[in-house]
Design a protein around this motif. Structure first.
Motif, PDB file in Angstrom:
ATOM      1  N   TYR A  27       0.834  -1.202   0.000  1.00 25.09           N
ATOM      2  CA  TYR A  27       0.000   0.000   0.000  1.00 25.09           C
ATOM      3  C   TYR A  27       0.874   1.259   0.000  1.00 25.09           C
ATOM      4  N   ILE A  28       1.878   1.295   0.854  1.00 31.20           N
ATOM      5  CA  ILE A  28       2.782   2.442   0.914  1.00 31.20           C
ATOM      6  C   ILE A  28       3.479   2.634  -0.433  1.00 31.20           C
ATOM      7  N   SER A  29       4.008   1.565  -0.979  1.00 33.12           N
ATOM      8  CA  SER A  29       4.697   1.636  -2.265  1.00 33.12           C
ATOM      9  C   SER A  29       3.762   2.137  -3.367  1.00 33.12           C
ATOM     10  N   ASP A  30       2.555   1.592  -3.421  1.00 32.56           N
ATOM     11  CA  ASP A  30       1.581   2.004  -4.436  1.00 32.56           C
ATOM     12  C   ASP A  30       1.205   3.477  -4.264  1.00 32.56           C
ATOM     13  N   MET A  31       0.961   3.872  -3.019  1.00 31.85           N
ATOM     14  CA  MET A  31       0.558   5.250  -2.764  1.00 31.85           C
ATOM     15  C   MET A  31       1.661   6.227  -3.147  1.00 31.85           C
ATOM     16  N   LEU A  32       2.901   5.921  -2.835  1.00 30.63           N
ATOM     17  CA  LEU A  32       3.996   6.829  -3.157  1.00 30.63           C
ATOM     18  C   LEU A  32       4.133   7.018  -4.663  1.00 30.63           C
ATOM     19  N   MET A  33       3.783   6.009  -5.438  1.00 33.44           N
ATOM     20  CA  MET A  33       3.807   6.138  -6.899  1.00 33.44           C
ATOM     21  C   MET A  33       2.579   6.893  -7.417  1.00 33.44           C
ATOM     22  N   LEU A  34       1.431   6.689  -6.789  1.00 36.40           N
ATOM     23  CA  LEU A  34       0.185   7.276  -7.284  1.00 36.40           C
ATOM     24  C   LEU A  34      -0.044   8.718  -6.852  1.00 36.40           C
ATOM     25  N   LEU A  35       0.478   9.096  -5.709  1.00 37.09           N
ATOM     26  CA  LEU A  35       0.259  10.458  -5.224  1.00 37.09           C
ATOM     27  C   LEU A  35       0.950  11.455  -6.150  1.00 37.09           C
ATOM     28  N   PRO A  36       0.246  12.523  -6.532  1.00 39.95           N
ATOM     29  CA  PRO A  36       0.841  13.513  -7.435  1.00 39.95           C
ATOM     30  C   PRO A  36       1.870  14.371  -6.709  1.00 39.95           C
ATOM     31  N   LYS A  37       2.689  15.053  -7.476  1.00 40.74           N
ATOM     32  CA  LYS A  37       3.659  15.977  -6.894  1.00 40.74           C
ATOM     33  C   LYS A  37       2.906  17.191  -6.374  1.00 40.74           C
ATOM     34  N   LEU A  38       3.161  17.535  -5.131  1.00 41.79           N
ATOM     35  CA  LEU A  38       2.574  18.709  -4.491  1.00 41.79           C
ATOM     36  C   LEU A  38       3.619  19.329  -3.586  1.00 41.79           C
TER      37      LEU A  38
END
Length: 106
Positions: A27-38
């Motif tokens: 989940y952490i790995s997937d989220m870090l890839m999916l979250l946009p740059k902000l």
């Protein structure tokens, strides 16, 4: 922002008190890839989250910790700076779970 991923509950994230599950690591790995740059400030923050959950019996607060931990890792801020937290729950079809969020300075 909308992330099409099933919210992970605290119960699914930890084995006992100390050990992260493989599901949480993924989940952490997937989220870090999916979250946009902000760019997130280190000032007082408001975080609004909508969890699209497929189970009516899911607790609204259960996926909070896992998601906020991912936001901290991605955007390098301390969650103690969240002064307002707005959390919504919507029921969606199984397989269509999601997380929507917005981070704003107060």
């Amino acid at each position: 922002m909308r992330i099409d991923i099933k919210p992970l509950s605290v119960n699914q994230a930890w084995q006992g008190r100390r050990f992260k599950t493989k599901l949480y690591d993924k989940y952490i790995s997937d989220m870090l890839m999916l979250l946009p740059k902000l760019k997130v400030s280190n000032d007082k923050l408001e975080l609004e989250i909508t969890f699209g959950l497929s189970s009516r019996s899911a607790d609204i607060d259960n996926p909070l910790k896992c998601f906020i931990d991912c936001l901290q890792k991605k955007y390098n801020f301390d969650d103690k700076m969240i002064y307002r937290l707005i959390v919504n729950k919507e029921i969606t079809k199984k397989g269509k779970e999601y997380i929507e969020f917005e981070i704003k300075e107060l």
